[in-house]
Design an enzyme around this catalytic site. Structure first.
Site, PDB file in Angstrom:
ATOM      1  N   GLU A 109       0.826  -1.218   0.000  1.00 31.49           N
ATOM      2  CA  GLU A 109       0.000   0.000   0.000  1.00 31.49           C
ATOM      3  C   GLU A 109       0.855   1.261   0.000  1.00 31.49           C
ATOM      4  O   GLU A 109       0.553   2.233  -0.712  1.00 31.49           O
ATOM      5  CB  GLU A 109      -0.934  -0.021   1.218  1.00 31.49           C
ATOM      6  CG  GLU A 109      -1.862  -1.226   1.264  1.00 31.49           C
ATOM      7  CD  GLU A 109      -1.222  -2.461   1.899  1.00 31.49           C
ATOM      8  OE1 GLU A 109      -1.911  -3.497   1.994  1.00 31.49           O
ATOM      9  OE2 GLU A 109      -0.036  -2.391   2.297  1.00 31.49           O
ATOM     10  N   TYR A 179      10.266 -13.033   6.541  1.00 33.72           N
ATOM     11  CA  TYR A 179       9.502 -11.975   7.191  1.00 33.72           C
ATOM     12  C   TYR A 179       9.697 -12.019   8.706  1.00 33.72           C
ATOM     13  O   TYR A 179       9.698 -13.099   9.300  1.00 33.72           O
ATOM     14  CB  TYR A 179       8.004 -12.127   6.895  1.00 33.72           C
ATOM     15  CG  TYR A 179       7.592 -11.849   5.480  1.00 33.72           C
ATOM     16  CD1 TYR A 179       7.215 -12.888   4.628  1.00 33.72           C
ATOM     17  CD2 TYR A 179       7.551 -10.551   4.988  1.00 33.72           C
ATOM     18  CE1 TYR A 179       6.820 -12.646   3.330  1.00 33.72           C
ATOM     19  CE2 TYR A 179       7.153 -10.296   3.684  1.00 33.72           C
ATOM     20  CZ  TYR A 179       6.793 -11.347   2.860  1.00 33.72           C
ATOM     21  OH  TYR A 179       6.401 -11.101   1.572  1.00 33.72           O
ATOM     22  N   TYR A 180       9.809 -10.847   9.305  1.00 28.92           N
ATOM     23  CA  TYR A 180       9.822 -10.703  10.759  1.00 28.92           C
ATOM     24  C   TYR A 180       8.781  -9.648  11.099  1.00 28.92           C
ATOM     25  O   TYR A 180       9.084  -8.488  11.343  1.00 28.92           O
ATOM     26  CB  TYR A 180      11.230 -10.306  11.239  1.00 28.92           C
ATOM     27  CG  TYR A 180      12.261 -11.346  10.892  1.00 28.92           C
ATOM     28  CD1 TYR A 180      12.498 -12.432  11.723  1.00 28.92           C
ATOM     29  CD2 TYR A 180      12.962 -11.267   9.697  1.00 28.92           C
ATOM     30  CE1 TYR A 180      13.425 -13.406  11.386  1.00 28.92           C
ATOM     31  CE2 TYR A 180      13.895 -12.233   9.348  1.00 28.92           C
ATOM     32  CZ  TYR A 180      14.125 -13.304  10.189  1.00 28.92           C
ATOM     33  OH  TYR A 180      15.042 -14.269   9.851  1.00 28.92           O
ATOM     34  N   LYS A 298      -4.520  -9.626 -14.156  1.00 27.45           N
ATOM     35  CA  LYS A 298      -3.168  -9.526 -14.720  1.00 27.45           C
ATOM     36  C   LYS A 298      -2.707 -10.910 -15.176  1.00 27.45           C
ATOM     37  O   LYS A 298      -2.848 -11.885 -14.446  1.00 27.45           O
ATOM     38  CB  LYS A 298      -2.216  -8.950 -13.674  1.00 27.45           C
ATOM     39  CG  LYS A 298      -2.574  -7.525 -13.245  1.00 27.45           C
ATOM     40  CD  LYS A 298      -1.704  -7.034 -12.108  1.00 27.45           C
ATOM     41  CE  LYS A 298      -2.036  -7.751 -10.813  1.00 27.45           C
ATOM     42  NZ  LYS A 298      -1.238  -7.213  -9.665  1.00 27.45           N
ATOM     43  N   ALA A 304      -2.964  -7.876 -19.617  1.00 25.66           N
ATOM     44  CA  ALA A 304      -4.000  -7.762 -18.590  1.00 25.66           C
ATOM     45  C   ALA A 304      -5.353  -7.570 -19.263  1.00 25.66           C
ATOM     46  O   ALA A 304      -5.444  -7.047 -20.379  1.00 25.66           O
ATOM     47  CB  ALA A 304      -3.709  -6.601 -17.646  1.00 25.66           C
ATOM     48  N   ALA A 329       6.433  -4.576  -8.867  1.00 25.88           N
ATOM     49  CA  ALA A 329       5.819  -4.264 -10.159  1.00 25.88           C
ATOM     50  C   ALA A 329       4.296  -4.291 -10.080  1.00 25.88           C
ATOM     51  O   ALA A 329       3.619  -3.473 -10.714  1.00 25.88           O
ATOM     52  CB  ALA A 329       6.315  -5.235 -11.224  1.00 25.88           C
ATOM     53  N   ASP A 331       2.434  -3.524  -7.509  1.00 21.96           N
ATOM     54  CA  ASP A 331       1.993  -2.295  -6.840  1.00 21.96           C
ATOM     55  C   ASP A 331       2.054  -1.116  -7.808  1.00 21.96           C
ATOM     56  O   ASP A 331       1.164  -0.258  -7.817  1.00 21.96           O
ATOM     57  CB  ASP A 331       2.876  -2.009  -5.629  1.00 21.96           C
ATOM     58  CG  ASP A 331       2.934  -3.175  -4.656  1.00 21.96           C
ATOM     59  OD1 ASP A 331       1.932  -3.904  -4.546  1.00 21.96           O
ATOM     60  OD2 ASP A 331       3.987  -3.368  -4.023  1.00 21.96           O
ATOM     61  N   ASP A 367      11.937  -1.851  -4.865  1.00 21.63           N
ATOM     62  CA  ASP A 367      10.486  -1.971  -4.998  1.00 21.63           C
ATOM     63  C   ASP A 367       9.831  -0.693  -5.503  1.00 21.63           C
ATOM     64  O   ASP A 367       8.642  -0.700  -5.817  1.00 21.63           O
ATOM     65  CB  ASP A 367       9.863  -2.310  -3.632  1.00 21.63           C
ATOM     66  CG  ASP A 367      10.228  -3.708  -3.153  1.00 21.63           C
ATOM     67  OD1 ASP A 367      11.123  -4.322  -3.754  1.00 21.63           O
ATOM     68  OD2 ASP A 367       9.616  -4.178  -2.180  1.00 21.63           O
TER      69      ASP A 367
END
Length: 443
Positions: A109, A179-180, A298, A304, A329, A331, A367
């Site tokens: 987001e 992930y943490y 997509k 798409a 990509a 996002d 990113d």
């Protein structure tokens, strides 16, 4: 589904203490006209009254309502969800073998918010971060992109989430992500800590399925925000299915329920197959999701497909891209589509904007990327079908000079017009195509 335990009460933004959870929405209508950006209602009922807000309940333990103090919509897009500090490897290889990392930021987001803000739109990010150095870095970095972070709350008892990833494409077997984020500050978002008026403070509210997997409270918040209620903004929902965040495949059916409550939905064809068992292509996804006014499926190399509220079906191929790294990509695609939606551009153009903004991220290591200028994107999005079908974008393409862009336009104008009768067909190579490409893949 893996969710951290409820940790009790915490301060609301204006001081009083409110519970972690909160009652389910009360009295919201089951169906009403969904406001859309061009002013036309969705076909499920009459238009809702303008500027009417029916917030979900936010109450103190004694029953007193916590007032919503956020003003009426005053930004283009509000993005709500977790952002984390990301550690990117300096060299290829397994996490066990990479000796050093560079720090960056990552979050579906907030990526959308940053990309929109960099393109000149007004964007606000709503979240919670820890009262720690990583939280400081996130807020500073996202604000540095031009995003309004005034509604981000600091949690003194929960940490900011972090994650490490390898340099490989997420779709490959060699890709690793660690992930943490369990028990992170963002996992404490709930209907009791995010006032409805805050979420409603933009023309568009953008959400992601990642938030639904963070905690039971976060899932409750997303259920409230995607519930049909009068006066809500256009609700955009990116499914963002992450198998590692869900303990049971059956739990991912909740993403389908949330998508049904949104006005605009983004989902990958592969995501729909993995999460919901839908293997019949985009039309099968639309059949399972008839409720959203706009559905974007997509398809990777195939581009798409978008379905509109009038029953239209629009397909656009993706340009060829010299890929540096793939994360982020999706996002960027959502941000590009939203940017074109805010301008009320035709649906096919919105898809091309999504492809172009995704290509900007695909051609950088991190990113986030600077999107192409509006003029540059407009020119490329207006190419004829033949020229668009041969467009190739390599690293650095968003920084093309005005002379480069004129040359691209001239080359594509010749390509679309075709050669004069009796002359052999030749294709002029545009400046974008000459930029170095490490590999090619669709946006």
């Amino acid at each position: 589904m893996s969710r951290p335990p409820n940790a009790g009460e915490r301060p609301a933004p204006d001081g009083p203490r409110v519970p972690d959870g909160g009652p389910a929405p009360n009295g919201t209508p089951a169906s009403y006209g969904i406001p859309v950006l061009d002013g036309a209602p969705a076909p499920d009922g009459p238009p809702a009254p303008d500027n009417t807000h029916v917030p979900y309940d936010t109450r103190l333990p004694d029953g007193t309502r916590v007032p919503d103090s956020t003003p009426a919509p005053d930004v283009d897009v509000v993005c709500l969800g977790e952002s984390m500090v990301t550690f990117l490897p300096r060299h290829p290889g397994r996490l066990a073998e990479v000796p050093s990392f560079d720090r960056a930021i990552g979050g579906a987001e907030s990526n959308v918010a940053c990309t929109l803000a960099r393109a000149g739109h007004t964007a606000r990010w709503i979240s919670r971060v820890g009262a720690d150095g990583f939280g400081d870095h996130l807020v500073t970095a996202i604000a540095g992109c031009g995003v309004d972070v005034s509604l981000v709350r600091r949690d003194p008892r929960r940490p900011t989430g972090v994650y490490f990833r390898t340099a490989g494409d997420r779709a490959t077997g060699a890709h690793e992500v660690a992930y943490y984020r369990a028990g992170s500050a963002a996992s404490a978002m709930s209907v009791g800590t995010v006032p409805a008026a805050a979420a409603d403070s933009g023309r568009v509210l953008h959400l992601s399925g990642i938030s639904a997997a963070l905690s039971a409270d976060c899932l409750g918040l997303l259920r409230a925000l995607t519930a049909r209620r009068a006066g809500r903004p256009l609700v955009s929902f990116d499914v963002n299915h992450r198998p590692g965040l869900w303990d049971d495949a059956a739990d991912t059916r909740v993403l389908l329920d949330l998508a049904r409550g949104a006005d605009l939905v983004f989902v990958g064809e592969d995501e729909a197959a993995d999460a919901w068992g839908l293997t019949g292509g985009p039309d099968a996804v639309r059949a399972a999701l008839p409720e959203p006014a706009t559905l974007v499926v997509k398809r990777g190399a195939a581009g798409a497909v978008a379905y509109d509220r009038h029953g239209g079906r629009h397909a656009e191929p993706a340009p060829r891209v010299g890929v540096v790294a793939a994360p982020g990509a999706g996002d960027a695609f959502a941000a590009g589509f939203l940017a074109a939606t805010l301008r009320d551009l035709p649906v096919p153009t919105r898809l091309r904007y999504g492809h172009l903004w995704a290509a900007a991220v695909l051609t950088v290591p991190g990113d986030l990327a600077e999107p192409p200028s509006r003029a540059h994107a407009d020119r490329l999005a207006a190419l004829g079908p033949a020229a668009w079908g041969t467009l190739r974008l390599g690293p650095g393409w968003t920084k093309s000079t005005a002379a480069d862009e004129r040359a691209v336009e001239e080359a594509h104008a010749v390509h679309d017009a075709g050669p004069p009768r009796g002359e052999p067909t030749t294709q002029r190579r545009a400046p974008d195509e000459d930029r170095a490409e490490r590999s090619e893949a669709p946006a």
